[in-house]
Write a protein that holds these residues in place. Structure first.
Motif, PDB file in Angstrom:
ATOM      1  N   THR A 230       2.687  64.257 113.630  1.00  0.00           N
ATOM      2  CA  THR A 230       1.294  64.262 114.094  1.00  0.00           C
ATOM      3  C   THR A 230       0.757  65.657 114.363  1.00  0.00           C
ATOM      4  N   GLU A 231       1.590  66.542 114.878  1.00  0.00           N
ATOM      5  CA  GLU A 231       1.120  67.876 115.262  1.00  0.00           C
ATOM      6  C   GLU A 231       1.405  68.940 114.205  1.00  0.00           C
TER       7      GLU A 231
ATOM      8  N   THR B 230       1.666  54.557 120.634  1.00  0.00           N
ATOM      9  CA  THR B 230       2.811  55.195 121.279  1.00  0.00           C
ATOM     10  C   THR B 230       3.464  54.291 122.322  1.00  0.00           C
TER      11      THR B 230
ATOM     12  N   PRO C  48       8.595  56.845 112.713  1.00  0.00           N
ATOM     13  CA  PRO C  48       7.287  57.106 112.075  1.00  0.00           C
ATOM     14  C   PRO C  48       6.921  56.057 111.024  1.00  0.00           C
TER      15      PRO C  48
ATOM     16  N   THR D  29       6.117  61.279 106.814  1.00  0.00           N
ATOM     17  CA  THR D  29       7.010  60.457 107.634  1.00  0.00           C
ATOM     18  C   THR D  29       8.442  60.437 107.121  1.00  0.00           C
TER      19      THR D  29
ATOM     20  N   LEU E 203       7.926  62.229 115.847  1.00  0.00           N
ATOM     21  CA  LEU E 203       6.503  61.897 115.919  1.00  0.00           C
ATOM     22  C   LEU E 203       5.664  63.159 116.069  1.00  0.00           C
ATOM     23  N   TRP E 204       6.137  64.092 116.875  1.00  0.00           N
ATOM     24  CA  TRP E 204       5.413  65.341 117.099  1.00  0.00           C
ATOM     25  C   TRP E 204       5.336  66.161 115.816  1.00  0.00           C
TER      26      TRP E 204
ATOM     27  N   GLN F 204       5.844  52.956 112.792  1.00  0.00           N
ATOM     28  CA  GLN F 204       4.501  53.172 113.338  1.00  0.00           C
ATOM     29  C   GLN F 204       3.439  52.906 112.285  1.00  0.00           C
TER      30      GLN F 204
END
Length: 375
Positions: A223-224, A34, A24, A229, A219-220, A27
């Motif tokens: 983001t979700e 992705t 993360p 991070t 990541l999930w 990113q």
């Protein structure tokens, strides 16, 4: 010697967790999509995997300790620098070199601990595997703690334990050279088209599910589920999953000797699908960690059994053959994760992860075919 190798495996694999823990952050730093993140995962998994048969063959031919010690040192230096790389191409290079270094340890060690002198080779390989999983579990927690408290500039200090243990390997590991395997003939052709090929296919699908969990779940959660991070739950989830996988390897090695390799592998892989999917259904919190524990135990119980069965199929090249199942399987999984990463951008993280976790079902069927005659 088994204790030393398990310790080295723990320290080595603690550093291999650097990518999953920092994904993360990478990113955000490089504004990566992705597909780019999946490419990073693929680079590391391919370099740490596809080279294992060659490095195993090299070790079979020139001696084990040279290959193992050099690999551990290379991995320690390269992977500890990933978090400080200012450009993404340097991240790619460090992951590639770190992967090659890490690859050298695995076929060498499994050929020793699971060799003909082992009373229960499945359990012995499970113990070695557990050492790696303990390190892989502790790695994210330590790495994220250092980043949160001292910044990424503290990460290069993590190379020191690896360098010390590399020296210990070179000094203490017997220069056992039982095989004169040449690089061009490191495994019987029949193994490549028979049992080992089926075992490698099963290992590929299992590794793809494992990589998806360790790479996509953080990541999930960010983001979700809206986590930061560097949120501690990211490290705890990865740690719980990986530590449980080590326990699963131990339990699988013991269960395989009692219930049979085929039955143990099939049941554990089929049972793993539900908790893997369960992580996506639960809100972020203690339940995530609990389900990750169950998933880790079940998904990795088959690992030592696949390795020992492959070594039995080609006893004249145990290190190289172990490298095929572990290495080629992980390499193919790393390559397959590239389209998985692309699918995550199109379909969304959760649907793509669920489809990937479902591949444990064909993995169980393939493994059952390969292990049908193994007790």
């Amino acid at each position: 010697m088994a204790v030393l190798l398990a310790l080295v495996h723990a320290v080595n694999d603690a550093l291999t967790a650097v990518l999953g823990a920092l994904l993360p952050m990478l990113q955000a730093r490089f504004a990566a999509g992705t597909a780019t993140l999946a490419l990073l995962v693929a680079v590391f998994n391919v370099s740490s995997s596809v080279t294992q048969p060659l490095l195993g063959a090299l070790a079979d031919g020139i001696g084990l300790r040279r290959v193992a010690a050099g690999g551990v040192a290379l991995a320690a230096v390269s992977l500890s620098l990933v978090g400080t790389a200012p450009e993404i191409f340097l991240v790619v290079a460090l992951l590639a070199f770190g992967g090659i270094g890490s690859a050298a340890l695995h076929p060498v060690s499994t050929s020793i601990v699971g060799g003909p002198t082992a009373k229960n080779p499945g359990l012995a390989v499970g113990l070695f595997t557990a050492g790696g999983m303990i390190g892989f579990a502790a790695g994210p927690i330590l790495i994220l703690y250092l980043v949160a408290s001292r910044g990424t500039g503290a990460l290069p200090w993590l190379m020191l334990p690896g360098l010390v243990l590399a020296l210990a390997l070179f000094v203490l590991l017997p220069d056992w050279q039982p095989h004169g395997t040449r690089l061009g003939r490191f495994v019987d052709r029949r193994a490549l088209t028979g049992t080992v090929a089926w075992l490698t296919a099963a290992a590929t699908l299992i590794s793809l599910a494992f990589i998806t969990f360790t790479s996509a779940v953080p990541l999930w959660l960010v983001t979700e589920r809206g986590l930061a991070t560097d949120h501690p739950l990211l490290g705890r989830t990865l740690a719980a999953f990986s530590l449980a996988a080590g326990l699963g390897a131990l339990l699988g090695g013991a269960a395989g000797a009692r219930f049979g390799y085929a039955r143990t592998t099939t049941v554990s892989l089929l049972a793993a699908v539900l908790p893997m999917l369960g992580v996506l259904a639960l809100p972020a919190g203690p339940g995530t960690v609990a389900v990750a524990v169950v998933a880790g135990v079940l998904v990795y119980a088959s690992q030592p059994l696949l390795i020992v069965a492959a070594q039995n199929a080609a006893p004249d090249a145990p290190a190289a053959t172990a490298g095929i199942v572990i290495g080629v399987g992980n390499a193919l999984a790393g390559l397959l994760y590239i389209p998985v990463g692309a699918a995550q951008g199109v379909l969304g993280l959760a649907p793509s992860m669920a489809l990937t976790f479902g591949l444990l079902v064909p993995a169980a069927l393939i493994a059952r075919r390969a292990l049908g005659g193994v007790r």
